[in-house]
Design a protein around this motif. Sequence first.
Motif: not given
Length: 515
Positions: A253-258, A397-407
């Motif tokens: 999901r971190l990869v999905d976030s950028g 899954y829902l939160l970690a993929g958000q670019p403004h949240l990530r970890v």
Amino acid sequence: MRKCDSFMGRLCLLCFSNIGLQLLGFVYRIFLSRFAGAEGLGVYRLAFSAYIVIHAAALSGVTMACTRLSAEWSAQGRAGAVRRLVRRAFGTFLCFFICAGSILLGFRDWIGGTLLGDFRTIDAMPIMLVCIFLTGIENVLKSTMIGMNRVDNAAASELTEQLVRIGATIALLSMEQTADLGRIAVLIFTGMAISECVSAAMMVHMYRRMKLPAASAPPAGKNPFWNIVLPVSASALLTNGIASAGAVVLPARLVDSGLSRTDAVSALGIVSGIASPIMLLPIALLASLCTVAMPQASRYASQHNRVQLQHFTSQSLFATGIVGIPATALLLPLAPVIARLFFYRAVPVAYFWLIGLSAVLCYYQMITGCLLNGIGQQQFTVTTALSGEALQLVLVYLLAGQPHLRVYGYLIAQCIAPLCVALCNLVRLVSCGALVIRLQRFLGAPMLCGLAVWLWTRVFYSFFVGWLGGQWMGLVCAVVCSMILYLCFLRLFDIKIEKYLSVRGRPTHDFMLFY
């Protein structure tokens, strides 16, 4: 070794043992971070995800059955039944282990490359199975001895194991000096296998010295062994499987976030290998309480002593708060400094706050779950634990993929899930008549004490760094002064720890934090 007859004696012995283990484990992680780096820790954590799933499936139900039933049967004078219990536990563990090991070896390419998402984890899987086999021998005997109040045997084995693990792993990594992160994971598991071999041999020797009588005829009626093993094993398999999935999903999901794959695995390594070990240092004390609380609650429940059971559960929850919250508050101002000085890493301060909150909630989840297991509510704890892990996985899954949240999304999920589980467990304890809720005692006093410790720790550290001119001395002096302040706060609540540390021969219901 001598049998610890009082509850306080068992608790203190396990506390001192677990503190030593936690400090040794902290040193161990420092060396791992320097040899493997953040990405190496991330690869090891991915491989360890498979380890904990197999460990849970093969051992969790068996060890809980050993602890609960050995506590009940030894209290009833049925030592022969305990001997049969150990034999049955070993046979059950071997069956579970063979099934799980066959799946791991047969599908290891798919598990490593597709399920875990990193082919570098594959080479560690064979030695991983050796570790689990040796751990099974040790844990079956250790859990039985804990149920029979032989916590001194368990403590000696754990401390020896940790020392051997640190020495063996450091020696292997120093001799190899490889940059291959998959090979580093293999060497870490090899060090674990060497230490497990030593501890398993120690536990076998100690068990033989107990000289339990020959097994007597089994009691009529339902077999409580399977009533504990099957639901707990199924729950642990699903719960740890979902929890491990969270560790696997996070990098994806971190990869999905950028982020790049390297940065994503490094982020997992920083959270699981640096920030979490620092904030979870107090777990040594709380794990000791949970270890002895379950068989003690089981004894009260088997005696149908509701008054003592309610008093004991109330004291257990109070002890969890008055130890866990101030200890976590003490670490919050110092955690960034510890990360820089010991791990040579700058970790965001918000990581420590979220992990600290998650840790406190997990402590309440742990103690409430252990108390429920002690009074025979395994099916309920299975349901809540599984639901909590499923909720956490969905939130990750829902939160970690958000670019403004990530970890931060991953850490927020780790706070929400244990909160929900702990609340459900508390409601169940009340409905079973095992607890009377007193929020001022369970939360009010611990939070007030924690706030004061947090404020004064910040003051102490700033003062000593400015006065002494060095972070190392400032850190040491701040910790010492904050611990003294914490003990003074306990005295204000009329909690006299030294009184209970010095007492011998008290009844088994004595508790360290009684007023």
